[in-house]
Each structure stands twice: as C-alpha cells, then as structure tokens.
Scaffold this active site. Structure first.
Site, short mmCIF file in Angstrom:
data_model
loop_
_atom_site.label_atom_id
_atom_site.label_comp_id
_atom_site.label_asym_id
_atom_site.label_seq_id
_atom_site.Cartn_x
_atom_site.Cartn_y
_atom_site.Cartn_z
N ARG A 19 0.82 -1.21 0.00
CA ARG A 19 0.00 0.00 0.00
C ARG A 19 0.85 1.26 0.00
NH1 ARG A 19 -2.42 0.70 6.06
NH2 ARG A 19 -2.73 -1.52 6.15
N SER A 45 -4.47 7.48 9.05
CA SER A 45 -5.23 6.85 7.95
C SER A 45 -6.30 5.93 8.51
CB SER A 45 -4.32 5.99 7.08
OG SER A 45 -3.15 6.67 6.74
N SER A 69 -9.14 2.74 8.22
CA SER A 69 -9.22 1.44 7.56
C SER A 69 -9.90 1.59 6.21
CB SER A 69 -10.02 0.46 8.42
OG SER A 69 -9.35 0.20 9.61
N GLN A 90 -9.64 -7.92 11.16
CA GLN A 90 -8.64 -7.18 11.94
C GLN A 90 -7.74 -8.13 12.72
OE1 GLN A 90 -10.04 -2.76 12.34
NE2 GLN A 90 -10.81 -3.92 14.06
N ARG A 94 -33.11 -4.24 39.24
CA ARG A 94 -31.87 -4.62 38.53
C ARG A 94 -31.96 -6.08 38.10
NH1 ARG A 94 -27.14 -1.73 39.29
NH2 ARG A 94 -25.98 -3.69 39.32
#
Ligand SMILES: CC(=O)N[C@H]1[C@H]([C@H](O)[C@H](O)CO)O[C@](OP(=O)(O)OC[C@H]2O[C@@H](n3ccc(N)nc3=O)[C@H](O)[C@@H]2O)(C(=O)O)C[C@@H]1O
Length: 416
Positions: free
Chosen positions: A81, A90, A92, A113, A171
C-alpha cells in the site's frame, strides 16, 4: 483457499479477505507481526481465513517488508500500500478503498482485523453464507455484553448521572437479561459499491454474533498478555489435528543452564541452573510427559550431580539422529515430541518437533525455526515457561477436537 461456484452455473461473487497490517503502530512496535503465544499476530487470523475455504483470495495490505514476508509465510497475497494510507491518521476505509481500486476482480471484501486473533474458520464460513446466499450487503461482528451503562457527568456540570439501560429499582440478574450487542472489531465485510460510497456498514446489513470467549480486541499494550492467554485457550490452531505431547527433549547448555561454564583452578567445571526449571520438569513428569536431555558436550558428571532422573544423551554430535532413535524406541510420531533448543545444531529438531521452543536469548536461526519464543532466558526459567506452554496446548487438544466438530457442522449447515 479457492472458493467454488454456486453450483447453479453462476460463479459466486469474488470474496476477498483483507488484513490491514501497517508497519507503524501507536503503542506496540511492529505490533502486527509481534509474536502472540509464539505466532505472529497476523498469523492467527490468516490461518483462520485460509482454512475457512470460502475466500477467492486472502490478502494482507502493508507498507513493510518484514510484514510482507510473514504474510506470505501464512499463505496470503500481499498488496503493497501507499504511504498515504499507512499513516497513524489513515482510516481502515481509506486503505480498503485503495486495495479495491487496484483489484477490480474483487466484489466483496472482508476487512479482518489482526487485533482480534481468536477468529475461527467456522465464523467466516457462516459470514460468507450471509453475503453470498442470503444476499446481505454488509456483515460485521458483534459480541453480547451484560453491562449497565450510566450517563457521563462532566466536571462542573450541575447534573446527575442517569441509568441508560437499567432500572435501578429492578436490577436484572445476568440470566434474566439478554444483554446488548456491541461491535467487537473482529471483521467488517461489505460489497464493493458500499465501500466506494464510503461505507463499511450499510445497505442490507447483518451482524454476526461471536462467542464472548472468541471476542478479543487488542487495543492497548495491557491487552496483550490477556490476549495471549485467550488464544492459547480459545484460538484457532490450524487444520492439522493436534496430538498430545508425550516427550520433551531439552538441550542442556543454553536451555537448562545459561550456557556458562565456570572452571576452577583444579580443573573442575561448574554450571548453574534455576530451581524453577527443575519444578517444570517434575510437573511434566507428573502429567505423564517424559523429559530427556541432550548435549553436544560431555557433561555426564554434571548431570549425575544434578540428580534430575532424566534419560540423557551427552556428546551428541547429531541431535536429530538421537531424537529419531528415541522416537523409534518410544513409538512416537514427531507430533508427539516437544523440543526446547537454542543453537544452530538444534534447528532441524526444532523444525520437526510437533512443538518447539527457544529461550529468549537463543541464536537467531533457532528463534526463526521455533514455534514459541520464551520470555525467559536459558537457565533462568525457560524450561518452566515452556512446560506451561505445553500444558496450555494439551488443553487445546481437547478444544481443537470440539472446533473440528464445529467446522464440520458449519459446513453442513450452510450446505457447502
Ligand atoms: C474497520 C475500522 O474502522 N477499524 C478501526 C478499529 C475499529 O473501530 C475497532 O477495532 C472497533 O472495536 O479501531 C482502530 O483500530 P486499530 O488502530 O487497532 O487497527 C486495527 C488493525 O488494522 C490495522 N490498520 C488500521 C488502519 C489502517 N489505516 N491501517 C492498518 O493497517 C492496524 O495495524 C491493526 O492491526 C482504532 O482503535 O483506532 C482503527 C481502525 O481503523
């Protein structure tokens, strides 16, 4: 690696896997090829991508020679690249767009990734199906979390924090609440037209829920040791069935000792060893793994003084031959042998053994041949550390069997 046609006479869209791996990184230097549990970081996801068998091509986009080499070792093609998309700033998306510009044959690209190394082929097989059979335009990975969120109150603000996804008066217990889905950064698949418009997620979207134990995201330096434990337990170790290690052969000088020999005036020789390594040897024996020692030197007197109770071969001019003889005697395959060495004379054994390791201060050729590089130096706990690595891999044998079953059932489910 080559994906097949649809079986209806129409070739499937070209699905490419793309791992972005620039040389620079914000925290850990050359993070993308730093060894994680003995495997370069990009190696974990490349192994899963290649073994999934659903990609027409698997790529690494990089600006770095060393990363290019590792990528090729793991079966990927390399897209060199430009510096413009290799900066800290930069995104992705910019790097993926550049890749697509130069590869018009690609219809769908999956940005996998490297920072999520617990990915499995079975996940990728299911995602390919969502894109190619169920017609989704983009699919990304998520994980379920049971975390109660509260609103932030900035300093000086005269406000109270508010519950975001819970009622404090009632909760939920974990088992009574399905939790929420969070993007986990493992992968982002999208069709070309979306990416060209500047989207990684869009069109007809789907998420793919990954198992919590497979959802690892190395973001900062402190995540590294946690990720290491995780991949050893839950990572994908390749197609070849793992076999249980039955024998560890350890080179004496430089592994069990630090390689130093002290000579006294009356010509007696002395070496030193680390008691932790003796504990390691005992633990291996208790788990039914034989430990044998090997040296090119005549160190039989030292060995008998150490009273380790291990079979040993000294003055071994051809270590490979010794190992082959032991293997034959014990009826073992190479897969069942682990080898810890540190010198050029150990390289062949390191290459052949099912599991291989070197202390941190081993010579470079030995490091390159080994699957695992210890953090400890020779004579300073490397044997103990390698024993620990063997134990984790033994656990792995059990879960690898389960993985294989999962891959087979994913293939069956998707009808490939
Ligand atoms: C697809 C996407 O947007 N990825 C971004 C992800 C994503 O949002 C999170 O993982 C979600 O949990 O976040 C980032 O993630 P990070 O910087 O760790 O990058 C993830 C992996 O991609 C490589 N990369 C990234 C950008 C780029 N231009 N070239 C690259 O080679 C890195 O080297 C690393 O291996 C972030 O934290 O800043 C930046 C990434 O660009």
């Amino acid at each position: 690696m080559e994906a097949e046609g649809s079986g209806e006479g129409r070739p499937r869209a070209h699905l490419a896997a793309l791992v972005l791996a620039r040389g620079g990184s914000k925290g850990i230097p050359l993070k993308n090829i730093k060894l994680l549990a003995g495997v370069p970081l990009i190696g974990w996801v490349l192994r899963a991508a290649c073994d999934a068998g659903v990609f027409h091509s698997v790529w690494v986009s990089t600006d770095h020679d060393e990363i290019e080499k590792v990528a090729k070792q793991f079966g990927a093609q390399v897209h060199r690249r430009s510096p413009e998309v290799s900066q800290d700033s930069s995104t992705s998306l910019e790097a993926i767009r550049e890749f697509l510009n130069q590869h018009p044959e690609v219809d769908i690209v999956g940005n996998i990734q490297a920072t999520s190394p617990c990915l499995h082929p079975s996940d990728l097989i299911k995602v390919a199906d969502l894109l190619q059979k169920e017609g989704f335009d983009s699919v990304f990975s998520v994980v379920r979390r049971h975390q109660f969120r509260w609103s932030e109150v900035k300093k000086g603000e005269n406000k109270m924090t508010e519950p975001q996804n819970l009622n404090p008066a009632k909760r939920y217990r974990r088992q009574d609440w399905p939790g929420e889905l969070y993007e986990n950064g493992s992968f982002y698949f999208a069709k070309r037209h979306l990416i060209e418009k500047g989207y990684l997620q869009g069109g007809k979207m789907a998420y793919y829920e990954m198992r919590a134990e497979h959802s690892v995201d190395i973001d900062i330096d402190i995540d590294w040791p946690i990720a290491e434990q995780r991949v050893l337990r839950f990572g994908y170790f390749g197609r070849e069935p793992l076999k249980e290690v039955k024998l560890l052969v350890c080179s004496i000088d430089g592994c069990l000792t630090n390689g130093r020999i002290y000579v006294t005036e009356d010509q007696k020789q002395m070496v030193s060893y680390d008691y932790r390594d003796i504990v390691g040897i005992d633990l291996l024996k208790k788990r039914g793994i034989q430990v044998r020692l090997i040296s090119e030197r005549d160190c039989s007197k030292t060995l008998s003084a150490m009273q380790l109770g291990c079979v040993a071969k000294t003055r071994a001019t051809n270590k490979l031959q010794v190992l082959e003889d032991w293997q034959k005697d014990m009826g073992l395959s190479w897969k069942e042998v682990a080898y810890l060495g540190n010198e050029e004379s150990d390289v062949e054994c390191l290459r052949k053994a099912g599991m291989s390791g070197v202390p941190a201060d081993a010579c470079v050729v030995a490091q390159k041949a080994a699957g695992y590089i210890c953090k400890s130096n020779g004579g300073c706990g490397a044997v103990r550390e390698f024993a620990e690595h063997i134990f984790l891999l033994l656990e792995k044998v059990t879960s690898a069997r389960k993985q294989l079953e999962e891959i087979n059932s994913a293939i069956k489910e998707t009808g490939k």
